[in-house]
Design a protein around this motif. Sequence first.
Motif, PDB file in Angstrom:
ATOM      1  N   LEU A   1      65.777  -7.208  -6.834  1.00  0.00           N
ATOM      2  CA  LEU A   1      64.592  -6.480  -6.392  1.00  0.00           C
ATOM      3  C   LEU A   1      63.386  -7.417  -6.445  1.00  0.00           C
ATOM      4  N   PHE A   2      62.704  -7.625  -5.309  1.00  0.00           N
ATOM      5  CA  PHE A   2      61.524  -8.489  -5.218  1.00  0.00           C
ATOM      6  C   PHE A   2      60.286  -7.611  -4.986  1.00  0.00           C
ATOM      7  N   ARG A   3      59.202  -7.946  -5.673  1.00  0.00           N
ATOM      8  CA  ARG A   3      57.953  -7.182  -5.504  1.00  0.00           C
ATOM      9  C   ARG A   3      56.812  -8.165  -5.239  1.00  0.00           C
ATOM     10  N   VAL A   4      56.124  -7.934  -4.147  1.00  0.00           N
ATOM     11  CA  VAL A   4      54.978  -8.776  -3.791  1.00  0.00           C
ATOM     12  C   VAL A   4      53.726  -8.134  -4.393  1.00  0.00           C
ATOM     13  N   VAL A   5      53.149  -8.797  -5.399  1.00  0.00           N
ATOM     14  CA  VAL A   5      51.970  -8.270  -6.094  1.00  0.00           C
ATOM     15  C   VAL A   5      50.707  -8.777  -5.399  1.00  0.00           C
ATOM     16  N   ASN A   6      49.747  -7.867  -5.263  1.00  0.00           N
ATOM     17  CA  ASN A   6      48.468  -8.175  -4.603  1.00  0.00           C
ATOM     18  C   ASN A   6      48.629  -8.433  -3.106  1.00  0.00           C
ATOM     19  N   LEU A   7      49.606  -7.776  -2.501  1.00  0.00           N
ATOM     20  CA  LEU A   7      49.814  -7.954  -1.065  1.00  0.00           C
ATOM     21  C   LEU A   7      48.607  -7.460  -0.274  1.00  0.00           C
ATOM     22  N   ASP A   8      48.011  -6.348  -0.717  1.00  0.00           N
ATOM     23  CA  ASP A   8      46.884  -5.786   0.039  1.00  0.00           C
ATOM     24  C   ASP A   8      45.657  -6.700   0.017  1.00  0.00           C
ATOM     25  N   ARG A   9      45.533  -7.544  -1.006  1.00  0.00           N
ATOM     26  CA  ARG A   9      44.376  -8.437  -1.076  1.00  0.00           C
ATOM     27  C   ARG A   9      44.417  -9.496   0.021  1.00  0.00           C
ATOM     28  N   ILE A  10      45.655  -9.812   0.476  1.00  0.00           N
ATOM     29  CA  ILE A  10      45.760 -10.751   1.592  1.00  0.00           C
ATOM     30  C   ILE A  10      45.112 -10.143   2.822  1.00  0.00           C
ATOM     31  N   SER A  11      45.364  -8.856   3.008  1.00  0.00           N
ATOM     32  CA  SER A  11      44.780  -8.177   4.158  1.00  0.00           C
ATOM     33  C   SER A  11      43.267  -8.064   4.033  1.00  0.00           C
ATOM     34  N   GLU A  12      42.800  -7.844   2.776  1.00  0.00           N
ATOM     35  CA  GLU A  12      41.369  -7.651   2.576  1.00  0.00           C
ATOM     36  C   GLU A  12      40.589  -8.963   2.677  1.00  0.00           C
ATOM     37  N   GLU A  13      41.126 -10.039   2.092  1.00  0.00           N
ATOM     38  CA  GLU A  13      40.377 -11.285   2.004  1.00  0.00           C
ATOM     39  C   GLU A  13      40.646 -12.234   3.170  1.00  0.00           C
ATOM     40  N   VAL A  14      41.873 -12.200   3.690  1.00  0.00           N
ATOM     41  CA  VAL A  14      42.222 -13.134   4.764  1.00  0.00           C
ATOM     42  C   VAL A  14      42.322 -12.428   6.111  1.00  0.00           C
ATOM     43  N   GLY A  15      42.901 -11.216   6.099  1.00  0.00           N
ATOM     44  CA  GLY A  15      43.048 -10.474   7.345  1.00  0.00           C
ATOM     45  C   GLY A  15      44.448  -9.897   7.486  1.00  0.00           C
ATOM     46  N   ARG A  16      44.522  -8.826   8.256  1.00  0.00           N
ATOM     47  CA  ARG A  16      45.817  -8.160   8.422  1.00  0.00           C
ATOM     48  C   ARG A  16      46.823  -9.068   9.130  1.00  0.00           C
ATOM     49  N   VAL A  17      46.349  -9.860  10.066  1.00  0.00           N
ATOM     50  CA  VAL A  17      47.263 -10.745  10.795  1.00  0.00           C
ATOM     51  C   VAL A  17      47.940 -11.711   9.832  1.00  0.00           C
ATOM     52  N   GLU A  18      47.172 -12.247   8.877  1.00  0.00           N
ATOM     53  CA  GLU A  18      47.749 -13.171   7.904  1.00  0.00           C
ATOM     54  C   GLU A  18      48.741 -12.451   6.992  1.00  0.00           C
ATOM     55  N   MET A  19      48.472 -11.178   6.675  1.00  0.00           N
ATOM     56  CA  MET A  19      49.404 -10.417   5.853  1.00  0.00           C
ATOM     57  C   MET A  19      50.738 -10.228   6.585  1.00  0.00           C
TER      58      MET A  19
END
Length: 651
Positions: free
Chosen positions: A284-302
């Motif tokens: 089981l893999f969990r990506v922590v702080n995934l939403d911050r990528i969208s907030e700080e870099v952009g949804r496209v980068e996420m």
Amino acid sequence: MASFSLSKYLKKRKITLRQELWIALLIVIFVGFISSVLISTNSAKSYFSTQLYLKNVDNASSLALMISQLDKDPVELELLVSATFDTGHYKRIELQNPNGEVIVKRTFTDELKATAPQWFRAVYGLNVQPGVGQVNNGWQQFGTLFIESHSQYAEQALWESALKLFFSFLIVAFFACIVSAYFLSRILKPLDDVVYQANAFGEKRFIKSSVPRTFEFARLVQSMNQLSTRFSRIIKEDNKRLEELRFKSQHDELTGLANREYFGATLEAHLQKSKDHAHGALFLFRVVNLDRISEEVGRVEMVNFLRRFSQMLVSFLESNQEHFSENYIARISHSDFTVLFSDIDDIQAISERILLMHQSFVEEYKNVNLAIPHSCTYIQKDDTRFDVLKRADELLKSSGKQSDVQAKVAQIKQESELFDNATSWKNAIEEALNNNNLEINTYPVTSFTGPVMQNQLGLSLKLGGQVYRASYYYQWANRLKLLARLDWGLIKALVAHYSIEPPSELISVELSAQTLLDDAALASILTYLSAFPDLASKICFDIRESIAVSEIEIFKDFCEQARYMGAKVALKRVGPEFTKIYKIQEFGLEMIKVDSVYGHNISYSQDNQTFLRGVCTLAHSIGIKVVAQGVTSQDDIDTLINLGFDGVIKE
């Protein structure tokens, strides 16, 4: 009465077009041969008769002229007639006076030694009129001379001529048959292709043939090719539509990985197979702080991150296939990914490799404090889907602060196996095969509308004094490359059980990829079964869908070999790659067995229902039966009936 019975026999007996053409051809040659001999012989008879008559006339005229110039002394007349008779092969020379009284007469009364048979002389005997000449004495008529040549010489010559004609025409007729056979084979060669194509259609193989030059055959082949092309186009379009539907319903839109619903069904099917022996693990893999990528870099980068992460996991699994037999990867939530391994040898080693890979990947996202922790656990024998996922999730939570890259490996090992190492497993399996310590298990394929469709066979081995089903030892046998030997053991047990009295229903036998890819092993099995044609006609070989897709040419050749010996072929564990089987209409499959992943809880999955309905429609259009594997729920069975399934395997 005999002729009447013969005519009835000929009417009942089936005759091929080739035989009819040969009969017509032989009749023509025979009539031509006999008529040529008869016409030539009659022509020769007419020629000999004419020439013999002309000889009689010429000789009579010459001798009459000679006698007319001589004195009519009786002695001289007798000597002249006798000398002429002795040198000219005459049958009769007679001189009569004007009153019809005989003056001189010589007649041949002996029989000539001739080889001409009596029947020939009776049929072709020469009846030649004698030559007549007038003998004068001055201005007065002295008498009439009759000369008749001996016809037996001419009849003998006619017989010899007839023999030469007979054998000459016989040789000509023989060569005519040879030439006719050659041209007949050339003319009828397209017919063989047409018959082969028609038989293939009857065997549910919709193939195409080359169009011959013969006009009538060309029209027929073009019509059949159009039918085959139409089926091919329909199947191609349906495959494309089914693949789009399947992918959309079973995969995550962003990453292309399996979605939660499909992975849940896959895990459930795996757990069902692990009832006898657990042999898998879950990561089981969990990506922590995934939403911050969208907030700080952009949804496209996420989105790009998710796709890169997914591709990285897929690449890792492809490069480490030697450590497990099968894997299933899915995105089960916004930030959770999971991988199900089958027959994995060491989850600790796999976990360490994944850590190294993720560390370099996380370095690129230090600014958002990205972390990708993971947990892994072995699957236990009595685990449920909830148990496995809960254990993996609790392991992740127990790791405390989730930052950077961490791994939590469950300390609970799989329950101890019968043997501790590969050598012990290999010795035990080989000993069971050598000592014939095996049993055949039967799993009926139940029809929804009638009797049992076939009986599916499995092989149980006696290991350590106890009998175990295939699910217990299969993974070790696969790892140790012993599946071909197990298949051979099953075939021998099958022949020993059914060779005396073949079963009334079809019996289904699965052949592994190791057998199919081993020419010697496959040839041994097919050759052995060919010695029992009645039994071979009752066998249906099961081949996994994955093998048919990855080794399409080998699978096609195998289908032809199985069909040649009278056996049938079915696809097993059909599912995600069914639409990738190129020209499935040309294989002549008897049945497809849909994987339990699709049948499990089918009554609650509208997307899977739509997909399976399309599979049934496509398969039924080319005469293939469709059954579902591992379905026990009555609600699911009722749904399968409505979707068009023909039967179910409750195992």
